[in-house]
Design a protein around this motif. Structure first.
Motif, PDB file in Angstrom:
ATOM      1  N   PRO A  79       0.823  -1.213   0.000  1.00  0.00           N
ATOM      2  CA  PRO A  79       0.000   0.000   0.000  1.00  0.00           C
ATOM      3  C   PRO A  79       0.858   1.264   0.000  1.00  0.00           C
ATOM      4  CG  PRO A  79      -0.664  -1.514   1.760  1.00  0.00           C
ATOM      5  CD  PRO A  79       0.633  -2.010   1.239  1.00  0.00           C
ATOM      6  N   ALA A  80       0.348   2.284  -0.651  1.00  0.00           N
ATOM      7  CA  ALA A  80       1.025   3.572  -0.671  1.00  0.00           C
ATOM      8  C   ALA A  80       1.111   4.118   0.749  1.00  0.00           C
ATOM      9  CB  ALA A  80       0.266   4.536  -1.569  1.00  0.00           C
ATOM     10  N   PRO A  81       2.108   4.939   1.059  1.00  0.00           N
ATOM     11  CA  PRO A  81       2.261   5.462   2.422  1.00  0.00           C
ATOM     12  C   PRO A  81       1.060   6.292   2.874  1.00  0.00           C
ATOM     13  CG  PRO A  81       4.159   6.052   1.032  1.00  0.00           C
ATOM     14  CD  PRO A  81       3.195   5.341   0.165  1.00  0.00           C
ATOM     15  N   SER A  82       0.551   7.154   2.003  1.00  0.00           N
ATOM     16  CA  SER A  82      -0.607   7.951   2.394  1.00  0.00           C
ATOM     17  C   SER A  82      -1.877   7.146   2.150  1.00  0.00           C
ATOM     18  CB  SER A  82      -0.699   9.236   1.550  1.00  0.00           C
ATOM     19  OG  SER A  82       0.577   9.733   1.266  1.00  0.00           O
ATOM     20  N   PRO A  83      -2.825   7.211   3.084  1.00  0.00           N
ATOM     21  CA  PRO A  83      -4.094   6.508   2.836  1.00  0.00           C
ATOM     22  C   PRO A  83      -4.816   7.136   1.651  1.00  0.00           C
ATOM     23  CG  PRO A  83      -4.233   7.856   4.822  1.00  0.00           C
ATOM     24  CD  PRO A  83      -2.804   7.909   4.381  1.00  0.00           C
ATOM     25  N   ARG A  84      -5.416   6.283   0.823  1.00  0.00           N
ATOM     26  CA  ARG A  84      -6.144   6.795  -0.319  1.00  0.00           C
ATOM     27  C   ARG A  84      -7.499   7.285   0.124  1.00  0.00           C
ATOM     28  NH1 ARG A  84      -6.297   2.666  -5.047  1.00  0.00           N
ATOM     29  NH2 ARG A  84      -7.341   1.475  -3.415  1.00  0.00           N
ATOM     30  N   PRO A  85      -7.994   8.376  -0.440  1.00  0.00           N
ATOM     31  CA  PRO A  85      -9.327   8.853  -0.074  1.00  0.00           C
ATOM     32  C   PRO A  85     -10.372   7.818  -0.491  1.00  0.00           C
ATOM     33  CG  PRO A  85      -8.538   9.970  -2.052  1.00  0.00           C
ATOM     34  CD  PRO A  85      -7.391   9.161  -1.523  1.00  0.00           C
ATOM     35  N   ASP A  86     -11.437   7.732   0.267  1.00  0.00           N
ATOM     36  CA  ASP A  86     -12.514   6.813  -0.096  1.00  0.00           C
ATOM     37  C   ASP A  86     -13.072   7.193  -1.451  1.00  0.00           C
ATOM     38  OD1 ASP A  86     -12.344   5.165   1.966  1.00  0.00           O
ATOM     39  OD2 ASP A  86     -14.343   5.572   2.794  1.00  0.00           O
ATOM     40  N   ARG A  87     -13.419   6.176  -2.171  1.00  0.00           N
ATOM     41  CA  ARG A  87     -13.882   6.401  -3.524  1.00  0.00           C
ATOM     42  C   ARG A  87     -15.385   6.217  -3.570  1.00  0.00           C
ATOM     43  NH1 ARG A  87     -12.250   2.269  -8.230  1.00  0.00           N
ATOM     44  NH2 ARG A  87     -13.791   2.952  -9.761  1.00  0.00           N
ATOM     45  N   ALA A  88     -16.033   7.123  -4.263  1.00  0.00           N
ATOM     46  CA  ALA A  88     -17.477   6.999  -4.405  1.00  0.00           C
ATOM     47  C   ALA A  88     -17.760   6.036  -5.549  1.00  0.00           C
ATOM     48  CB  ALA A  88     -18.098   8.359  -4.693  1.00  0.00           C
ATOM     49  N   VAL A  89     -18.130   4.841  -5.203  1.00  0.00           N
ATOM     50  CA  VAL A  89     -18.383   3.838  -6.222  1.00  0.00           C
ATOM     51  C   VAL A  89     -19.876   3.585  -6.296  1.00  0.00           C
ATOM     52  CG1 VAL A  89     -18.046   1.442  -6.858  1.00  0.00           C
ATOM     53  CG2 VAL A  89     -16.143   2.746  -5.938  1.00  0.00           C
ATOM     54  N   ARG A  90     -20.415   3.598  -7.504  1.00  0.00           N
ATOM     55  CA  ARG A  90     -21.859   3.410  -7.613  1.00  0.00           C
ATOM     56  C   ARG A  90     -22.274   1.959  -7.678  1.00  0.00           C
ATOM     57  NH1 ARG A  90     -24.566   6.244 -12.360  1.00  0.00           N
ATOM     58  NH2 ARG A  90     -26.337   5.011 -11.675  1.00  0.00           N
ATOM     59  N   GLY A  91     -21.466   1.105  -8.305  1.00  0.00           N
ATOM     60  CA  GLY A  91     -21.943  -0.245  -8.561  1.00  0.00           C
ATOM     61  C   GLY A  91     -21.065  -1.328  -7.968  1.00  0.00           C
ATOM     62  N   ARG A  92     -21.496  -2.565  -8.132  1.00  0.00           N
ATOM     63  CA  ARG A  92     -20.764  -3.722  -7.648  1.00  0.00           C
ATOM     64  C   ARG A  92     -20.277  -4.535  -8.850  1.00  0.00           C
ATOM     65  NH1 ARG A  92     -21.576  -4.361  -2.353  1.00  0.00           N
ATOM     66  NH2 ARG A  92     -20.818  -6.505  -2.336  1.00  0.00           N
ATOM     67  N   ILE A  93     -19.190  -5.241  -8.653  1.00  0.00           N
ATOM     68  CA  ILE A  93     -18.668  -6.132  -9.694  1.00  0.00           C
ATOM     69  C   ILE A  93     -18.930  -7.569  -9.265  1.00  0.00           C
ATOM     70  CG2 ILE A  93     -16.563  -6.936 -10.839  1.00  0.00           C
ATOM     71  CD1 ILE A  93     -15.488  -4.075 -10.612  1.00  0.00           C
ATOM     72  N   ALA A  94     -19.583  -8.327 -10.146  1.00  0.00           N
ATOM     73  CA  ALA A  94     -19.836  -9.741  -9.857  1.00  0.00           C
ATOM     74  C   ALA A  94     -18.786 -10.585 -10.574  1.00  0.00           C
ATOM     75  CB  ALA A  94     -21.221 -10.137 -10.326  1.00  0.00           C
ATOM     76  N   ILE A  95     -18.259 -11.570  -9.868  1.00  0.00           N
ATOM     77  CA  ILE A  95     -17.293 -12.473 -10.500  1.00  0.00           C
ATOM     78  C   ILE A  95     -17.840 -13.885 -10.394  1.00  0.00           C
ATOM     79  CG2 ILE A  95     -14.896 -13.233 -10.600  1.00  0.00           C
ATOM     80  CD1 ILE A  95     -14.046 -10.634  -9.425  1.00  0.00           C
ATOM     81  N   VAL A  96     -17.974 -14.520 -11.565  1.00  0.00           N
ATOM     82  CA  VAL A  96     -18.593 -15.836 -11.669  1.00  0.00           C
ATOM     83  C   VAL A  96     -17.524 -16.805 -12.131  1.00  0.00           C
ATOM     84  CG1 VAL A  96     -20.406 -17.143 -12.819  1.00  0.00           C
ATOM     85  CG2 VAL A  96     -20.758 -14.719 -12.317  1.00  0.00           C
ATOM     86  N   CYS A  97     -17.391 -17.927 -11.448  1.00  0.00           N
ATOM     87  CA  CYS A  97     -16.292 -18.857 -11.738  1.00  0.00           C
ATOM     88  C   CYS A  97     -16.844 -20.265 -11.976  1.00  0.00           C
ATOM     89  CB  CYS A  97     -15.317 -18.850 -10.565  1.00  0.00           C
ATOM     90  SG  CYS A  97     -13.884 -19.880 -10.837  1.00  0.00           S
ATOM     91  N   ALA A  98     -16.431 -20.897 -13.076  1.00  0.00           N
ATOM     92  CA  ALA A  98     -17.031 -22.176 -13.471  1.00  0.00           C
ATOM     93  C   ALA A  98     -16.637 -23.330 -12.559  1.00  0.00           C
ATOM     94  CB  ALA A  98     -16.657 -22.501 -14.914  1.00  0.00           C
ATOM     95  N   GLY A  99     -15.338 -23.515 -12.323  1.00  0.00           N
ATOM     96  CA  GLY A  99     -14.915 -24.684 -11.569  1.00  0.00           C
ATOM     97  C   GLY A  99     -13.873 -24.341 -10.526  1.00  0.00           C
ATOM     98  N   THR A 100     -13.645 -25.261  -9.613  1.00  0.00           N
ATOM     99  CA  THR A 100     -12.689 -24.958  -8.546  1.00  0.00           C
ATOM    100  C   THR A 100     -11.280 -24.763  -9.088  1.00  0.00           C
ATOM    101  OG1 THR A 100     -12.412 -27.314  -8.165  1.00  0.00           O
ATOM    102  CG2 THR A 100     -14.027 -26.170  -6.807  1.00  0.00           C
ATOM    103  N   SER A 101     -10.948 -25.405 -10.202  1.00  0.00           N
ATOM    104  CA  SER A 101      -9.603 -25.220 -10.737  1.00  0.00           C
ATOM    105  C   SER A 101      -9.390 -23.837 -11.339  1.00  0.00           C
ATOM    106  CB  SER A 101      -9.305 -26.284 -11.811  1.00  0.00           C
ATOM    107  OG  SER A 101      -9.457 -27.573 -11.282  1.00  0.00           O
ATOM    108  N   ASP A 102     -10.477 -23.138 -11.650  1.00  0.00           N
ATOM    109  CA  ASP A 102     -10.364 -21.789 -12.197  1.00  0.00           C
ATOM    110  C   ASP A 102     -10.207 -20.734 -11.107  1.00  0.00           C
ATOM    111  OD1 ASP A 102     -10.967 -22.749 -14.891  1.00  0.00           O
ATOM    112  OD2 ASP A 102     -13.030 -22.946 -14.218  1.00  0.00           O
TER     113      ASP A 102
END
Lengths: 255, 255, 255, 255, 255, 255, 255, 255
Positions: free
Chosen positions: A110-133
């Protein structure tokens, strides 16, 4: 670099076994660093919205440490992908502030200075087929989180049991971007894209054998998807998918 | 061959424009036929259960007519695949007993003696992803029916709208063999195989463009299916899938 | 998991070296297991007729043990393919009830309740071209037997000495399904398919060198067979061939 | 070249539409011919035992006529391969002494002086899998005969009915060289090589569809033959196989 | 197999760790051997003129020893190719009569009875482009000599210094067959074929890097040779080239 | 554009069948041209030393005429490559000042002002393997001459008769750059590079059949040349080779 | 070779474990060396301007030492490429006069007589996209310097931050030849070629993963560059690029 | 369908030349249509946000008209891609309400009810490398506009003149999504992605020749981009890129 190492280095220089430039590089002199080895692109966060990440495969731990220090001096986050456990341990010994994500093979300094909170509007979904992936999917998840996005994980929902993904359709519909990670024939990308209206980023993985040809079958399957609304990144490139998803989500947050 | 044709043929022989052997072939002399041109495998129906079929692409109408006559003399069905409309029309002019299946590009010349009814235990289901894949699916259907199997058709049920195939799952479950025909990424084969317990025969088609590479993407997708219980035939090989399904179904009928 | 292991695990959790979810996974808590790691498809036997099998390559012994235990709790057979000797030994140490098939690289963990005898009508013949193809052929044989099918083995009958397979033609003719395993040019599939009326499932192997390209030559040879009545599974996929043959044979047994 | 053509040519030269060198080439001036267009290798028959042959595909009839005339002036046989019917007819109009082999697509313009009889010790056998492969097989046969070798033809003996080739084994055993022509999976080469002790030259053909990839499947099948004693020429290269077989047979005749 | 080994084996059988068939195989019982593991083709020398050879790669030393013993019992030569040094040493320990050719990676176990001298008419020339191609060239040379042919070696005569091969043209002209071994672009095959009238057998090697793709560049170069009179075997297949050359030379010796 | 065409165009605009921008493009309004269709890079000659050339394949004659006029207005030479005869004739009708090089398929529209003579130090040699490769070689020659370089042509000197190129070695040695054009196996590049000290630019051509794969065999052969001192351009890219050779030669002339 | 080694060698000869020729090779007898193992091309520097270089990969340290000694005896420089650290250390132990360039993996054994200074007119610029491409770029740099060319290095200037290369355009414009080294998509070659008038030699590297296919993506990108004036060498072939650049630069120095 | 056509159709049905189902299909009976030919996915707009589009290549004008009518009846827009001029003219004759976009090869049949204005927050930028890539870029533009997005076009800004794209960087930076269309080496995608923070969707085109392999070089270049933040659709798939960009932009508009 500790005194013993420095002494050994200088002896190698005196003995002609190492050039002055190489020594300066290892000693961390940034001007030599810039001139001879790596143009660290410190302007990138402003220009593209994401800090540079370091591809760990094929780099020595020493090279990585040098670059991480350089980013740290510029008050930037350092992210290393495709790192193996041994090199990660070595880097953590030298730079104890690092976080290590084992399954994702990602290290963050991490950078030495804390990053300002980011205004994020949405969520990212991650879908994974199998355990090996999972390593690829986790790489995408950790990177997306490091860039400040909330992430929802859907693991082991491949199409051979189609009911597994069907149940998640309403939740997926509300994501601002969906990353689909699958190997073998990569059919999950087509099925998900046909179920939702969010943009889908498909990541083929090298999981499979025989005629999967190290991920080519999944890559071709995803490129030729019969459902439109999906685009594809390189085989096993969880990192690239996360950057793409972050760019999509960031647009929404730029209000 | 009518008298005018024969006269023309003989003139060509006399003028040195045609060899004696070629003339004999066209005249249908079976010994020359056997020796110089084609070993028609009249023992095949007894040995493998299916009569020989003629691959129409790249053969002249005359060659096909000669072989059809030869099979007819042995009281066997003649089946021609991959025929274009013009050649089919020409063959039907010469051999009016032929049936022509336009969409399937299949022509059938029934044996002189009626075949005994066959005791078939099961049905063959044929599932087709998109309307562009129909010629291949129809080839499989027409051949399977010509071999005496009842066939159920499920057209245009590709995975980009997954609900289309889901509704047919119970019906598919009861088939003795399922043929899945799909181009592009070929994902339909994986989805169907995961839904049922019947053996699935997948036919990749050359439908697609760009990185589908004439059917390679669908072929690889099917070979790398994450669902087990599926095997694959050559690209666009509806005929081969029908023969395989017939062999499966015939076993069941051998009671 | 024994107490020492659990203690070590908890210490790693307390020290921040392991996430709670990973710990729960290793501890076998099934709800976490379901949510974060693997949707074990316990409905599959009812739906497709075969229990799920575990692809052992690239999974750790710990992952495999966790899944085997989960299947065991659901009273299902556990089958692991592509396992190496070391991992097999480790798994057998932890789960002594496992059977290990060395040449086939298959491990089986039988369900706690004995399975009812299955009424099977036919036999599965497995034909193998060369001694180097044996691991793949044995994988097919062991899986087919694990699913309750009687299996006949025909080993080392490649086409360079064509008399070897010719003598077996009558026996092969009576099988309900034939699996042909061959590497190099894969010609055995065409020869066998031309000799019999049973459905043939061809398995190309990666045996060969140079322009065999890890099994591509055999795969293409089998897909392009001049004999109809054969379909193909992925390179080295003995497991997939067995599942396909089992589906064919099971249809016959559903009387 | 008739007077009208010459006049037209000169007008084009005068009008700047044709260079002098091109005109000289078309007029057949041999020095310009040698300098600007084609080094006809008149020493080749002495050096390699075979006269140069002309690959007809992609050459104009005029180019071919010019080269044939040049060979004729050197008292050499002219052989043109891969010629289509229209160009052949045109060449025969201009050079009536040419022989045209329709199925083989080969045209021969015999040298003015009769060639002395050649003492040949052995026969060349040519084995062809299917009727669609005949043009390639006939090309090999016609070329081998043009070089003075006795040729035995075995047509339509592919492996899907293995008994067809088995019956010819004794005859094949006595050939000095065997050419095997096959498309699709090319398995016939392996079967023949395993049956005899003569050297086998395999010619893959582009016959097939889908995953035969224009002859790649047959080429790979033949290169990876499980039987040793076979070597391979380019796809559809009947000419090259004939030259190779002629070299083998010629060695035997050099007594 | 010594008593200690046998005892260990029987204990493993009793403990269920080894099947009876596997044990019989290791014990060398020939009937089990024939039935379960390998159909040694003892008729091959009579039929094809060459004894069977054993491809050593991927076989255990024990498997190889078992097959060598079986050939020895039939009074046949045993030849093993692609053997590594460690396995060779182990086999020589068990079967001290073996000869080991290090560079060629070939081991030979001579038949108990001396073979009658063979009347060979011609010599085989082997031409090798670079020093890295030597193992393949030596494999060809050792096998050709093992079959009774006199061999001439021309090493390191690649086309980047064309004078090196030009000086050998007269000597090459007198060979009964020429084997050309080359990697990278494989151009040596074209140059040699244009210089001589003997049949040329080209062996592409996997030597090269980058776009040589493990020998594909040399393979394609040889298949597409602009000089006719050459045919090609698989990448690195020195053995196959030797068998082909022996078949050619043997024809000449059949006087 | 004549009045009738303009009228038709305007009617299409009024009828909504053509957008205003498209109409402006066809009418030759250069500002629309710049904005909507083509950024003609008028700065390129100053920057890279060569004017832009137009790839004629797939462009309409009208598109080409528009660009040629635009270059002419900037007092630049216009060069069109890969043009077919019909389009060339049409362009010459509209722009009579064009020169047409038939065999090279290159059209040149000279700039209005005469170009100053260029002080060139060296000559470019172009070596061509076979007569079928001539169009590519002539394209290179015509372009190199259009850029002001003296060119020496060596036609039909392929390696199947190696003496043909050997005799030219001294002359080639004195060139400032050598372009080697060859199809099939492309071996000529290696032989020439080994004979001289000049830099060699290799152009693979698509000439060949079967496993030449449209020039891939020649491309791979040249990339893998065993002789160093050669680099490669795209298949059939005579233009690119000429630009590279011009850059080399221009450096020498920059005294 | 020390006495102990020689004694061991002779014992192996006496025991039949080593042939006399192999022993002579190892003992360094140059006539055997010439005859049996390697035709060192001592005429090459005169003919092509560059001494022969040794490809270190796949050769033993002993083989390399033998060749280096042979070159040294002919008063030639010895250059070894693709050497690993361990072999380099071993060679330096035996031949202490060697220089070792670690990052470039190049070892140089200078000729005994000092080379006369070379009149070189121009400089060679080497441009490298990323830090992982450095070994290839350094190989090119070290070889170019060993041949007497002044070299300018531009490291880590890939196109993802396009400003990095833009600033160097004026300096690059003045080079006599530019070598561009890049992996992944290889786009840097197109950008540089569009900026300058110097000839550009592109070196694709195998850096990348997934669909970079070991450098194929960069190779294809460079071959298909939309900018003319660039030609390409094999993947990772820094050596070949340096030889090409040296040939270009040497022409300029031949005043 | 006019009365004459219907009469002809019925006659063919009566004569057995057409099945009832086929006739019903052509007559537009929607129930047969649904059952036998095409499951028009009328639920798609609600589910995925975009109406179904019809891939025009390989479909007859009649098939397309039938589907368009079906969509019209459901009050949906009909979009046809990859249509040629002749079929477009024919369709416009039958359905005069269609709009035809010549360069984009897209036909649109607007829904009967006007669509409500859509609140769109951002603009889509489309960047195109060369004039030959325009049809693909226009397809993307027309589709994106048909879905209600404002589009900015940047044509002919390929990297061979890098200044062309550099000037547009600020404008591109403000787009909500950028589509980059390029053939050949596809380098434009990397350069653009490095300049901006918007998500980039890359479309490789089949423009190029030789080793561009119908777009593979551009596809690989884009997949392997050294800049992160880009994902890729199939070769020439302007439609797919537009759907992806629309999904991104629509998310932003869902306020």
């Amino acid at each position: 670099m500790n005194p013993t190492d420095i002494q050994a280095l200088l002896n190698r220089v005196r003995g002609g076994l190492m050039s002055v430039d190489e020594a300066m590089l290892l000693l961390g002199d940034s001007s030599a660093f810039e001139r001879d080895f790596a143009h660290v692109d410190t302007d990138r966060p402003r220009r593209t919205g994401q800090p540079e990440a370091i591809f760990g495969e094929g780099k020595t731990a020493e090279d990585i440490i040098a670059i991480l220090r350089r980013l740290h001096q510029s008050d930037q986050d350092g992210l290393v992908t495709r790192l193996d456990t041994d090199k990660a341990a070595h880097i953590q010994d030298v730079l104890p502030g690092c976080e290590w994500h084992q399954r994702a093979r990602v290290l963050r300094y991490p950078a030495p200075s804390p990053r300002p909170d980011r205004a994020v509007r949405g969520r990212i979904a991650i879908v994974c087929a199998g355990t090996s992936d999972l390593p690829v999917a986790e790489e995408a998840a950790v990177i997306a989180e490091a860039y400040g996005n909330p992430v929802d994980r859907y693991w082991d929902v491949g199409v051979s049991g189609i009911h597994r993904i069907m149940g998640h359709a309403p939740a997926l519909q509300s994501a601002s971007a969906i990353i689909v990670v699958a190997g073998m024939e990569g059919a999950l990308a087509s099925v998900v894209t046909g179920l939702v209206s969010a943009p889908v980023i498909a990541v083929p993985t090298s999981i499979g054998y025989g005629a999967s040809f190290g991920g080519i079958s999944a890559l071709l399957g995803m490129l030729n998807s019969c459902a439109a609304g999906v685009s594809v990144v390189n085989i096993d490139n969880g990192f690239g998918a996360a950057v793409m998803a972050d760019r999509v989500n960031r647009r929404m947050g730029d209000t």
